[in-house]
Design an enzyme around this catalytic site. Structure first.
Site: not given
Ligand code: ARG
Length: 261
Positions: A254, A160
């Protein structure tokens, strides 16, 4: 924010998640509570979504939408395990009377969008390569009426945008160049010559996954070198420990969806 009461690693949709590693949801809630208290202590108002059983990643509230100028561009999750989260976010915004625009393509909200209100009059940075469909960048620009700069993510550990880049005030960013394609690194260097640049170690410690109010920068306590760089640049680092949530592949940012009126 959304409490990690039901947090677990039951599936692996990013390289940080390992279904064989035990997760202590109670500890996750404690650490998350400290983060919430830290934000409140800094004078911020925190709204909470009700966590839902069966949605173990719901704690990562940043992925549920992207809000600019009071308009909400909704999320559409890439993985079916998280699909149902989008409706909870939408219900929150609609109940509060925000203008909500539903997406037609995959995008994971603030996970892949960042906003700089004073850079070129208001600039959106957007990531793609792992989760968000680049078509969502154009859709976000139409929905929000702000220019969107597309950046390609190339390292799966930084799946991300918000684990590789963050705004630290209205005009500047901190980022880890290695997460981006060479061309996108060039774009970032051109747009943000004064950016704070993080090294591998701080990036892998989720140091970039931070929130800033322009002065106080709340970041993962393991990113000690980055905290020093931010301090040297005139910001006030506020470290918080979020080791448990790291097992899900996330940290400070996150857990937070920012409400921009
Ligand atoms: N386990 C989640 C996923 O893979 C983690 C998300 C993390 N969020 C973020 N904004 N980077 O989607």
């Amino acid at each position: 924010m959304c409490s990690p009461e039901h947090f677990a690693v039951e599936y692996a949709i990013n390289p940080w998640m390992d279904v064989t590693t035990p997760v202590d949801a109670e500890l996750a809630v404690k650490q998350w509570d400290r983060l919430r208290e830290t934000l409140v202590g800094l004078g911020h108002e925190v709204h909470q979504l009700t966590p839902e059983p069966g949605l173990p990643d719901m704690v990562f509230a940043a992925n549920g939408a992207f809000v600019v100028d009071g308009t909400v561009y909704g999320a559409q999750f890439k993985h079916e395990q998280r699909t149902a989260e989008a409706a909870a976010h939408r219900a929150f915004y609609e109940a509060q009377g925000w203008r909500f625009i539903a997406p037609t393509v995959t995008n994971e909200g603030e996970g892949d969008f960042a906003y700089l209100p004073e850079a070129h009059g208001g600039l959106i940075l957007a990531g793609y390569g792992f989760r968000t469909d680049p078509a969502a960048h154009a859709e976000a620009q139409e929905a929000l009426g702000r220019p969107v700069v597309s950046l390609r993510l190339v390292d799966p550990r930084f799946y991300h945008l918000d684990v590789a880049l963050a705004s630290i005030d209205d005009t500047n960013i901190v980022y880890y160049p290695g997460a981006f394609s060479v061309a996108s690194q060039k774009v970032l260097a051109q747009l943000f010559p004064d950016a704070v640049v993080a090294d591998d170690e701080d990036a892998l410690a989720f140091g970039l996954n931070l929130v800033s109010d322009g002065r106080n920068v709340v970041l993962n306590s393991e990113a000690t070198r980055l905290a020093g760089k931010l301090k040297a640049a005139g910001y006030q680092p506020v470290p918080v420990e979020l080791a448990e949530l790291k097992k899900g592949g996330g940290s400070v940012k996150c857990c937070i969806a920012e409400l921009r009126h």
